[in-house]
Design a protein around this motif. Structure first.
Motif, mmCIF file in Angstrom:
data_model
loop_
_atom_site.group_PDB
_atom_site.id
_atom_site.type_symbol
_atom_site.label_atom_id
_atom_site.label_comp_id
_atom_site.label_asym_id
_atom_site.label_seq_id
_atom_site.Cartn_x
_atom_site.Cartn_y
_atom_site.Cartn_z
ATOM 1 N N TRP A 239 -26.047 24.148 31.400
ATOM 2 C CA TRP A 239 -24.552 24.090 30.989
ATOM 3 C C TRP A 239 -24.297 23.342 29.747
ATOM 4 C CZ3 TRP A 239 -23.261 21.056 36.097
ATOM 5 C CH2 TRP A 239 -23.282 22.027 37.130
ATOM 6 N N ALA A 240 -23.354 23.948 28.905
ATOM 7 C CA ALA A 240 -23.019 23.293 27.741
ATOM 8 C C ALA A 240 -21.618 22.549 27.511
ATOM 9 C CB ALA A 240 -23.240 24.122 26.385
ATOM 10 N N HIS A 241 -21.573 21.482 27.359
ATOM 11 C CA HIS A 241 -20.327 20.598 27.183
ATOM 12 C C HIS A 241 -20.196 20.244 25.888
ATOM 13 C CE1 HIS A 241 -22.035 16.600 27.441
ATOM 14 N NE2 HIS A 241 -22.959 17.116 28.018
ATOM 15 N N GLY A 242 -19.043 19.445 25.542
ATOM 16 C CA GLY A 242 -18.877 18.977 23.953
ATOM 17 C C GLY A 242 -18.381 20.090 23.075
ATOM 18 N N LEU B 243 -25.962 19.454 26.715
ATOM 19 C CA LEU B 243 -26.567 20.342 27.272
ATOM 20 C C LEU B 243 -26.948 19.385 28.897
ATOM 21 C CD1 LEU B 243 -28.822 22.442 25.478
ATOM 22 C CD2 LEU B 243 -26.470 22.879 25.774
ATOM 23 N N ILE B 244 -26.625 20.208 29.840
ATOM 24 C CA ILE B 244 -27.262 19.573 31.118
ATOM 25 C C ILE B 244 -27.860 20.715 31.773
ATOM 26 C CG2 ILE B 244 -26.175 18.753 33.588
ATOM 27 C CD1 ILE B 244 -23.916 17.542 32.213
ATOM 28 N N ALA B 245 -29.195 20.289 32.342
ATOM 29 C CA ALA B 245 -29.943 21.419 33.101
ATOM 30 C C ALA B 245 -30.005 20.649 34.413
ATOM 31 C CB ALA B 245 -31.376 21.331 32.414
ATOM 32 N N VAL B 246 -29.546 21.511 35.298
ATOM 33 C CA VAL B 246 -29.457 21.062 36.862
ATOM 34 C C VAL B 246 -30.747 21.437 37.321
ATOM 35 C CG1 VAL B 246 -28.165 21.110 39.045
ATOM 36 C CG2 VAL B 246 -26.949 21.382 36.962
ATOM 37 N N LEU B 247 -31.377 20.703 37.984
ATOM 38 C CA LEU B 247 -32.762 20.773 38.851
ATOM 39 C C LEU B 247 -32.650 20.870 40.381
ATOM 40 C CD1 LEU B 247 -35.066 18.836 36.690
ATOM 41 C CD2 LEU B 247 -34.261 21.120 36.027
ATOM 42 N N ARG C 224 -28.999 8.388 31.597
ATOM 43 C CA ARG C 224 -27.637 8.726 31.439
ATOM 44 C C ARG C 224 -26.946 9.031 32.658
ATOM 45 N NH1 ARG C 224 -26.554 11.279 25.384
ATOM 46 N NH2 ARG C 224 -27.021 9.508 24.239
ATOM 47 N N THR C 225 -25.893 8.627 32.905
ATOM 48 C CA THR C 225 -24.937 9.159 33.792
ATOM 49 C C THR C 225 -24.173 10.633 33.370
ATOM 50 O OG1 THR C 225 -22.874 7.819 33.017
ATOM 51 C CG2 THR C 225 -24.104 6.917 34.693
ATOM 52 N N VAL C 226 -23.741 11.346 34.070
ATOM 53 C CA VAL C 226 -22.692 12.338 33.795
ATOM 54 C C VAL C 226 -21.390 11.909 33.835
ATOM 55 C CG1 VAL C 226 -21.863 14.645 34.186
ATOM 56 C CG2 VAL C 226 -24.443 13.954 34.487
ATOM 57 N N THR C 227 -20.861 11.595 32.785
ATOM 58 C CA THR C 227 -19.537 10.738 32.732
ATOM 59 C C THR C 227 -18.264 11.634 33.364
ATOM 60 O OG1 THR C 227 -18.809 11.499 30.555
ATOM 61 C CG2 THR C 227 -20.398 9.432 30.420
ATOM 62 N N PRO C 228 -17.205 10.767 33.565
ATOM 63 C CA PRO C 228 -16.022 11.559 34.086
ATOM 64 C C PRO C 228 -15.513 12.658 33.124
ATOM 65 C CG PRO C 228 -15.768 9.401 34.908
ATOM 66 C CD PRO C 228 -16.845 9.224 33.910
ATOM 67 N N VAL C 229 -15.693 12.121 31.851
ATOM 68 C CA VAL C 229 -15.153 13.117 30.671
ATOM 69 C C VAL C 229 -16.109 14.417 30.594
ATOM 70 C CG1 VAL C 229 -14.829 13.237 28.216
ATOM 71 C CG2 VAL C 229 -14.196 11.064 29.361
ATOM 72 N N THR C 230 -17.381 14.015 30.721
ATOM 73 C CA THR C 230 -18.240 15.278 30.747
ATOM 74 C C THR C 230 -17.962 16.242 31.895
ATOM 75 O OG1 THR C 230 -19.925 14.232 29.401
ATOM 76 C CG2 THR C 230 -20.680 16.056 30.703
ATOM 77 N N ARG C 231 -17.747 15.567 33.254
ATOM 78 C CA ARG C 231 -17.467 16.308 34.217
ATOM 79 C C ARG C 231 -16.150 17.120 34.153
ATOM 80 N NH1 ARG C 231 -17.833 11.904 38.531
ATOM 81 N NH2 ARG C 231 -16.583 13.216 39.968
ATOM 82 N N ARG C 232 -14.963 16.403 33.448
ATOM 83 C CA ARG C 232 -13.971 17.312 33.291
ATOM 84 C C ARG C 232 -14.113 18.381 32.319
ATOM 85 N NH1 ARG C 232 -8.469 16.144 34.093
ATOM 86 N NH2 ARG C 232 -9.026 15.144 35.920
ATOM 87 N N GLU C 233 -14.832 18.209 31.386
ATOM 88 C CA GLU C 233 -15.094 19.010 30.424
ATOM 89 C C GLU C 233 -15.784 20.252 30.812
ATOM 90 O OE1 GLU C 233 -15.778 16.722 26.126
ATOM 91 O OE2 GLU C 233 -17.481 17.696 27.099
ATOM 92 N N LEU C 234 -16.876 19.997 31.756
ATOM 93 C CA LEU C 234 -17.906 21.034 32.361
ATOM 94 C C LEU C 234 -16.652 22.093 33.247
ATOM 95 C CD1 LEU C 234 -20.864 19.232 33.030
ATOM 96 C CD2 LEU C 234 -20.713 21.319 31.696
ATOM 97 N N HIS C 235 -15.807 21.416 34.040
ATOM 98 C CA HIS C 235 -14.650 22.149 34.849
ATOM 99 C C HIS C 235 -14.007 22.901 34.209
ATOM 100 C CE1 HIS C 235 -16.402 21.232 39.037
ATOM 101 N NE2 HIS C 235 -16.619 20.097 38.628
ATOM 102 N N ALA C 236 -13.305 22.281 33.133
ATOM 103 C CA ALA C 236 -12.334 22.976 32.141
ATOM 104 C C ALA C 236 -12.889 24.094 31.348
ATOM 105 C CB ALA C 236 -11.633 21.672 31.468
ATOM 106 N N PHE C 237 -13.873 23.865 30.733
ATOM 107 C CA PHE C 237 -14.188 25.055 29.748
ATOM 108 C C PHE C 237 -15.892 24.707 29.555
ATOM 109 C CE2 PHE C 237 -12.725 21.068 27.142
ATOM 110 C CZ PHE C 237 -13.938 20.755 26.654
ATOM 111 N N GLY C 238 -16.745 24.239 30.271
ATOM 112 C CA GLY C 238 -17.964 24.467 30.211
ATOM 113 C C GLY C 238 -18.467 25.631 29.997
ATOM 114 N N ARG C 239 -19.608 25.875 29.266
ATOM 115 C CA ARG C 239 -20.315 26.964 28.912
ATOM 116 C C ARG C 239 -21.444 27.124 29.657
ATOM 117 N NH1 ARG C 239 -22.464 28.527 22.738
ATOM 118 N NH2 ARG C 239 -23.560 30.237 23.327
ATOM 119 N N VAL C 240 -21.667 28.108 30.501
ATOM 120 C CA VAL C 240 -22.711 28.506 31.362
ATOM 121 C C VAL C 240 -23.880 29.264 30.519
ATOM 122 C CG1 VAL C 240 -23.765 29.531 33.421
ATOM 123 C CG2 VAL C 240 -21.497 28.648 33.403
#
Length: 245
Positions: free
Chosen positions: A23-26, A42-46, A102-118
């Motif tokens: 996923w892309a955020h920011g 970016l976040i890569a989920v393994l 690093r943690t996945v911060t609440p801001v990043t998590r909200r971004e991913l749910h709101a407009f994250g790019r897969v």
């Protein structure tokens, strides 16, 4: 675009790790991306937690990407799917040309749910727990109080573009999140800052460097800009934290 070429190469290089999702955020996801200036977040989920072998592969992968012009701006957290529910867990991350956690911060998590790019695989919904308004607000207040407010007192930091830019834009974004419960882009934050009392000439300087002429400032203006920013941000952060803390 160089960004697309880098992302294509990155995703191809990532295949041996068999990510469940990427996923892309920011700015890259939020529509305010400026090639050559913005980071690629970016976040890569393994499927499984990172091992020492995973760390070695990540280092080799990112070092091999260095031939790409924008590679130093690509930051990626490697998060195990079964750890995404723990907001305090620190995930293996490649950023600023080295490995860290690093943690996945609440801001990043909200971004991913709101407009994250897969970019690959599954979307955030179903993998990444949502963040409540309370959790998001508590994080934003804590970030302003515990990170940004102490930083204001360190004059040397504010001679650097990145501190001035992020300090002011993050404050504006925090203000909107706490007042309205929503996230805004960096561009939107610059539009709002004058109305929040920020020094107009500093806001204009950030806008110029971000969207027009990136030419560095002279030493005299850099010093004055830092003092103007610190003089504004200190009381402004104090007032925000008092109101919402």
């Amino acid at each position: 675009m160089q960004t697309d070429a880098l992302l294509d190469r990155f995703l191809t290089s990532l295949a041996p790790l068999a990510p469940v999702a990427v996923w892309a955020h920011g700015s890259l996801a939020g529509g305010d991306y400026q090639e050559g200036r913005s980071d690629l977040d970016l976040i890569a989920v393994l499927e499984r937690p990172a091992t020492l072998s995973t760390v070695r592969r990540v280092v080799i992968l990112h070092r091999a990407l260095r031939v790409e012009p924008l590679a130093t701006k690509l930051h990626c957290s490697y998060a195990a799917a079964d750890r995404l529910g723990d907001p305090g867990h620190k995930h293996l991350t490649w950023a600023h040309d080295h490995v860290l956690r690093r943690t996945v911060t609440p801001v990043t998590r909200r971004e991913l749910h709101a407009f994250g790019r897969v970019l690959h695989g599954r979307p955030p919904a179903g993998l990444l727990p949502p963040v409540s308004d309370r959790e998001l607000g508590d994080f934003v207040v804590r970030d302003q109080r515990e990170f940004w407010r102490p930083a204001v007192d360190k004059a040397r930091l504010w001679k650097q573009d990145i501190w001035v830019d992020l300090g002011l834009m993050t404050f504006a974004r925090a203000t909107v999140t706490l007042r309205e419960g929503r996230l805004i882009s960096k561009r939107e934050s610059l539009d709002l800052l004058p109305g929040l009392g920020a020094p107009a000439e500093v806001v204009a300087d950030i806008r110029r460097r971000r969207y027009a002429d990136p030419h560095p400032s002279n030493a005299e203006w850099t010093a004055r800009r830092g003092e103007l920013t610190r003089s504004y941000l200190g009381p402004a952060i104090d007032a925000l934290v008092t109101a919402y803390g």
